[in-house]
Design a protein around this motif. Structure first.
Motif, PDB file in Angstrom:
ATOM      1  N   MET A   4       6.386  -5.518  14.934  1.00 45.92           N
ATOM      2  CA  MET A   4       6.516  -4.803  16.202  1.00 45.92           C
ATOM      3  C   MET A   4       7.087  -3.417  15.931  1.00 45.92           C
ATOM      4  N   LYS A   5       6.403  -2.382  16.423  1.00 42.95           N
ATOM      5  CA  LYS A   5       6.807  -0.996  16.181  1.00 42.95           C
ATOM      6  C   LYS A   5       7.726  -0.449  17.267  1.00 42.95           C
ATOM      7  N   CYS A   6       7.362  -0.674  18.523  1.00 41.41           N
ATOM      8  CA  CYS A   6       8.140  -0.139  19.633  1.00 41.41           C
ATOM      9  C   CYS A   6       7.634  -0.729  20.936  1.00 41.41           C
ATOM     10  N   VAL A   7       8.388  -0.499  22.009  1.00 40.55           N
ATOM     11  CA  VAL A   7       7.881  -0.832  23.340  1.00 40.55           C
ATOM     12  C   VAL A   7       6.899   0.271  23.694  1.00 40.55           C
ATOM     13  N   ASP A   8       5.643  -0.091  23.853  1.00 35.93           N
ATOM     14  CA  ASP A   8       4.620   0.897  24.174  1.00 35.93           C
ATOM     15  C   ASP A   8       4.720   1.300  25.633  1.00 35.93           C
ATOM     16  N   CYS A   9       4.801   0.298  26.507  1.00 41.72           N
ATOM     17  CA  CYS A   9       4.900   0.625  27.931  1.00 41.72           C
ATOM     18  C   CYS A   9       5.434  -0.543  28.725  1.00 41.72           C
ATOM     19  N   ILE A  10       5.924  -0.217  29.896  1.00 34.15           N
ATOM     20  CA  ILE A  10       6.277  -1.187  30.921  1.00 34.15           C
ATOM     21  C   ILE A  10       5.191  -1.050  31.976  1.00 34.15           C
ATOM     22  N   LYS A  64       3.817  -2.144  20.940  1.00 34.03           N
ATOM     23  CA  LYS A  64       2.888  -1.552  19.987  1.00 34.03           C
ATOM     24  C   LYS A  64       3.135  -2.181  18.626  1.00 34.03           C
ATOM     25  N   VAL A  65       2.056  -2.590  17.970  1.00 30.33           N
ATOM     26  CA  VAL A  65       2.127  -3.187  16.643  1.00 30.33           C
ATOM     27  C   VAL A  65       1.179  -2.441  15.720  1.00 30.33           C
ATOM     28  N   GLU A  66       1.404  -2.569  14.432  1.00 25.79           N
ATOM     29  CA  GLU A  66       0.512  -1.934  13.453  1.00 25.79           C
ATOM     30  C   GLU A  66      -0.878  -2.560  13.508  1.00 25.79           C
ATOM     31  N   SER A  67      -0.927  -3.897  13.571  1.00 21.73           N
ATOM     32  CA  SER A  67      -2.192  -4.628  13.586  1.00 21.73           C
ATOM     33  C   SER A  67      -2.068  -5.843  14.497  1.00 21.73           C
ATOM     34  N   ASP A  88     -10.958  -6.121  22.174  1.00 17.82           N
ATOM     35  CA  ASP A  88     -11.024  -4.669  22.003  1.00 17.82           C
ATOM     36  C   ASP A  88     -10.585  -3.955  23.267  1.00 17.82           C
ATOM     37  N   ILE A  89      -9.868  -2.862  23.077  1.00 16.22           N
ATOM     38  CA  ILE A  89      -9.544  -1.922  24.141  1.00 16.22           C
ATOM     39  C   ILE A  89      -9.981  -0.544  23.634  1.00 16.22           C
ATOM     40  N   PRO A  90     -10.069   0.456  24.488  1.00 15.59           N
ATOM     41  CA  PRO A  90     -10.577   1.752  24.029  1.00 15.59           C
ATOM     42  C   PRO A  90      -9.848   2.342  22.823  1.00 15.59           C
ATOM     43  N   ILE A  91      -8.537   2.106  22.720  1.00 13.14           N
ATOM     44  CA  ILE A  91      -7.779   2.719  21.628  1.00 13.14           C
ATOM     45  C   ILE A  91      -7.555   1.791  20.429  1.00 13.14           C
ATOM     46  N   LEU A 108      -0.443  -4.565  21.339  1.00 12.04           N
ATOM     47  CA  LEU A 108      -1.610  -3.712  21.179  1.00 12.04           C
ATOM     48  C   LEU A 108      -1.437  -2.827  19.963  1.00 12.04           C
ATOM     49  N   ASP A 109      -2.576  -2.456  19.389  1.00 10.11           N
ATOM     50  CA  ASP A 109      -2.534  -1.475  18.307  1.00 10.11           C
ATOM     51  C   ASP A 109      -3.404  -0.292  18.690  1.00 10.11           C
ATOM     52  N   MET A 110      -3.266   0.784  17.952  1.00  9.12           N
ATOM     53  CA  MET A 110      -4.017   2.009  18.232  1.00  9.12           C
ATOM     54  C   MET A 110      -4.908   2.333  17.039  1.00  9.12           C
ATOM     55  N   THR A 111      -5.629   1.327  16.564  1.00  8.74           N
ATOM     56  CA  THR A 111      -6.458   1.489  15.375  1.00  8.74           C
ATOM     57  C   THR A 111      -7.693   2.359  15.610  1.00  8.74           C
ATOM     58  N   LYS A 112      -8.031   2.613  16.878  1.00  9.94           N
ATOM     59  CA  LYS A 112      -9.175   3.489  17.179  1.00  9.94           C
ATOM     60  C   LYS A 112      -8.738   4.904  17.546  1.00  9.94           C
ATOM     61  N   GLY A 113      -7.432   5.116  17.776  1.00 10.12           N
ATOM     62  CA  GLY A 113      -6.948   6.462  18.088  1.00 10.12           C
ATOM     63  C   GLY A 113      -6.188   6.551  19.387  1.00 10.12           C
TER      64      GLY A 113
END
Length: 127
Positions: A4-10, A64-67, A88-91, A108-113
């Motif tokens: 786990m990297k951080c709290v992405d959102c509430i 937010k997670v790495e993978s 899959d999600i857009p990001i 969630l991860d941001m492997t797409k950007g």
């Protein structure tokens, strides 16, 4: 290294996005991005978002997670459950999980950007 990297959102439910944006803007949040069902709003630190959405009538926390794939495997290994996903999600990728004490949350991860937006927060692209 932690998964786990951080709290992405509430995530907060608002039946009317325009009213929600008006309310939270008066508390100092700014629109970062928006689509038909949700608006990402930023705090002063520009780190954690408040996501206003009108699809699910409940509050939620997204980490937010790495993978997502690696984190889902670890969650299952240590006794958690996968409620939905990975999908899959857009990001990147996303999953809804439950820990051993019935707490549900999103990973969630941001492997797409990241979203690229115009000055009004309309999503133009993903980079």
């Amino acid at each position: 290294m932690g998964l786990m990297k951080c709290v992405d959102c509430i995530e907060l439910y608002v039946p009317d996005l325009k009213e929600g944006v008006d309310y939270y803007s008066k508390l100092g949040l700014k629109v970062l991005w928006k689509n038909d069902t949700s608006v990402g709003m930023g705090m002063e630190d520009d780190f954690t978002e408040v996501l206003l959405q009108n699809e699910r009538e409940k509050m939620n926390v997204d980490f937010k997670v790495e993978s997502v794939i690696n984190t889902v495997n670890k969650i299952k290994e240590i006794g958690g459950q996968i409620i939905c996903g990975p999908f899959d999600i857009p990001i990147g990728k996303c999953a809804v999980v439950r820990d051993r004490w019935s707490n549900e949350y999103v990973i969630l991860d941001m492997t797409k950007g990241r979203y690229v937006t115009d000055n009004d927060g309309n999503i133009l692209d993903i980079k």
